[in-house]
Design a protein around this motif. Structure first.
Motif, PDB file in Angstrom:
ATOM      1  N   THR A 143     -21.982 -11.966 -10.760  1.00  0.00           N
ATOM      2  CA  THR A 143     -23.256 -11.672  -9.841  1.00  0.00           C
ATOM      3  C   THR A 143     -22.761 -12.550  -8.425  1.00  0.00           C
ATOM      4  OG1 THR A 143     -24.930 -13.448 -10.893  1.00  0.00           O
ATOM      5  CG2 THR A 143     -24.895 -10.768 -11.023  1.00  0.00           C
ATOM      6  N   GLU A 144     -21.581 -13.131  -7.756  1.00  0.00           N
ATOM      7  CA  GLU A 144     -21.663 -14.408  -7.707  1.00  0.00           C
ATOM      8  C   GLU A 144     -19.831 -13.796  -6.638  1.00  0.00           C
ATOM      9  OE1 GLU A 144     -22.642 -16.483  -5.558  1.00  0.00           O
ATOM     10  OE2 GLU A 144     -24.694 -16.288  -6.181  1.00  0.00           O
ATOM     11  N   ARG A 146     -16.229 -13.373  -5.654  1.00  0.00           N
ATOM     12  CA  ARG A 146     -15.584 -14.818  -5.206  1.00  0.00           C
ATOM     13  C   ARG A 146     -13.941 -13.801  -4.911  1.00  0.00           C
ATOM     14  NH1 ARG A 146     -16.503 -17.170 -11.337  1.00  0.00           N
ATOM     15  NH2 ARG A 146     -13.960 -16.909 -11.324  1.00  0.00           N
TER      16      ARG A 146
END
Length: 195
Positions: A143-144, A146
């Motif tokens: 969910t982040e 990168r």
């Protein structure tokens, strides 16, 4: 020398395909070689149907054997979404960041891991025969975002056996394992005996 038309304007994708097909005695051309390339509507219900639609539309317009492909991200917890709508998940004119935002929102209500796979289907058509190949890479979605490499959902997808997202892998590393390179390598094998 036989020509094959790849249904794309994406230079990166085209170069990857040329690299895979370099030992076949063919000339690879693409929509970049034509002024009015067809805008094929992806009305199929599966990746395979869309790949075949593109290949047939190219052959019908130019009379040259053609390869169409379709790919996307399939998330288990979302019943296969975004799937064939991956490029337009957040709407017809949505960009990668809007699609990624919608995906993150959709999976946040589920427990981790968010299992997913990238799928690609490549289909060759010469006016008589379809030859189709399938590639997939399993992994999970985070969910982040990168990484800055790649495009689409690459910064959110970690392939099994890796701790980096597709967005963090180098182009060469991603190409060794990607769903698209897998589908096109399988298609290459099938075409060897056909061309």
């Amino acid at each position: 020398m036989k020509k094959i038309l790849i249904a794309t304007k994406n230079k990166g994708k085209l170069n990857d395909i040329k690299e895979i097909f370099k030992d076949l005695n063919i000339e690879i051309i693409s929509f970049l070689d034509f002024e009015n390339s067809p805008d094929v509507e992806e009305t199929g219900k599966t990746f395979e149907e869309n790949a075949k639609l593109k290949a047939r539309a190219c052959y019908d317009k130019y009379g040259i054997p053609a390869i169409g492909d379709d790919s996307g991200l399939v998330v288990e917890q979302l019943n296969g979404e975004p799937g064939i709508y991956s490029a337009r998940y957040a709407g017809e004119s949505a960009d990668d960041s809007l699609n990624n935002e919608k995906l993150i929102k959709a999976i946040q209500k589920f427990p981790e891991p968010h299992r997913a796979k990238f799928v690609c289907v490549a289909s060759y058509y010469d006016g008589k025969t379809f030859i189709t190949a399938y590639g997939e890479v399993k992994g999970r979605v985070i969910t982040e975002p990168r990484g800055k490499n790649g495009f689409g959902y690459d910064p959110l997808f970690i392939p099994n056996g890796y701790d980096k997202t597709f967005g963090e892998l180098s182009h060469e590393e991603k190409n060794k394992i990607s769903h698209r390179s897998m589908a096109f390598r399988k298609l290459h094998k099938k075409l060897e005996g056909h061309l």
